[in-house]
Design an enzyme around this catalytic site. Sequence first.
Site, PDB file in Angstrom:
ATOM      1  N   GLY A 142       5.592   9.731  -3.874  1.00  0.00           N
ATOM      2  CA  GLY A 142       5.997   8.995  -2.692  1.00  0.00           C
ATOM      3  C   GLY A 142       4.811   8.350  -2.002  1.00  0.00           C
ATOM      4  N   CYS A 143       5.101   7.382  -1.135  1.00  0.00           N
ATOM      5  CA  CYS A 143       4.026   6.624  -0.492  1.00  0.00           C
ATOM      6  C   CYS A 143       3.258   7.470   0.525  1.00  0.00           C
ATOM      7  CB  CYS A 143       4.571   5.348   0.128  1.00  0.00           C
ATOM      8  SG  CYS A 143       5.997   5.598   1.206  1.00  0.00           S
ATOM      9  N   PHE A 144       3.964   8.089   1.471  1.00  0.00           N
ATOM     10  CA  PHE A 144       3.277   8.972   2.419  1.00  0.00           C
ATOM     11  C   PHE A 144       2.629  10.140   1.678  1.00  0.00           C
ATOM     12  CE2 PHE A 144       5.313   7.690   6.630  1.00  0.00           C
ATOM     13  CZ  PHE A 144       4.103   7.484   7.261  1.00  0.00           C
TER      14      PHE A 144
END
Length: 333
Positions: A142-144
């Site tokens: 995921g990005c975060f």
Amino acid sequence: MAILNTGSKIRVGIAGGAGYTGGELVRLLLNHPNAEITFVHSSSNGGKYLYQVHTDLLGETELTFSTEFSTDIDVLFLCVGHGAAKKFLTEQNFPASVKIIDLSQDFRLNDTANFEGRDFVYGLPELQRDEITKANNIANPGCFATCIQLALLPLASKNGLTSAVHISGITGSTGAGQSLTETSHFSWRDSNVSTYKLFNHQHLQEIRQSLGLLQSETLPAIHFVPYRGNFTRGIITTCYLQTNLSLEEARNIYEAFFANHPFVHISKVNPHLKQVVNTNKGIVYVDKVDDQLVIISMIDNLLKGASGQAVQNMNLLFGLEETTGLRIKPSGF
């Protein structure tokens, strides 16, 4: 690791090609010297030119969206929504020889990493590069999760997460996807900032899973407050925790950890988000105030946080230099 024959190219399929991550994948792969796009699937845009949906591709390609899938490919990128990747693999019969790189969260955790006979390896190269090169299927982080792990993994590698970790992070509107919602609408998002999923963001599970691979001692509490930003792309997180490490000791740990990872750079000065937007870079800055170690980490949520990292993983799967096709200069102004 699949080694390409001299002169051959990786045959690529993209499922869910009409969204932000699909569009960024197309942009990257059109300019990748070792890849060719076989199809870009979209059930709602069949027959349209890609540039009719992704207008930045005007003049770059004459490819059209397909409503059919071809199995005559080497790798399939799944850019479908969370939960839809499992459904897709159940309904579509791709041979085991086709490598899968999934950009959803469906296969990131240990208890979901095996599905329909496919084993998925968590695809953060700065954590599992050797495992990725031997894998057949990748669960793209995921990005975060990517941004926060770049901030905390070096400390975990030294059992350095010894007190509660506090994190605040802000992400651009593209992190919410293309579907229109109240909080992604321009008139709501512009000149506005808000928190969401306080202490309960879904990426915390994969973050703790990764940190646990490196830190043998019990992990402390991790408190995360995410913010919706009034800009389109990029993530910046600030992590802080109490530590006995000196600033010099901490910086040495980070420099050593990322020494052989080409996309992560340790900044000696407080960085800003435009340094990473439109790139596959991660920038990390380490400072200390009193007894608090502060780690600032930033990435482009659509590239290092999604499509760029997916191409990085493709490069590793096929024995290419991992930076191939990803040396992109940021838009600094």
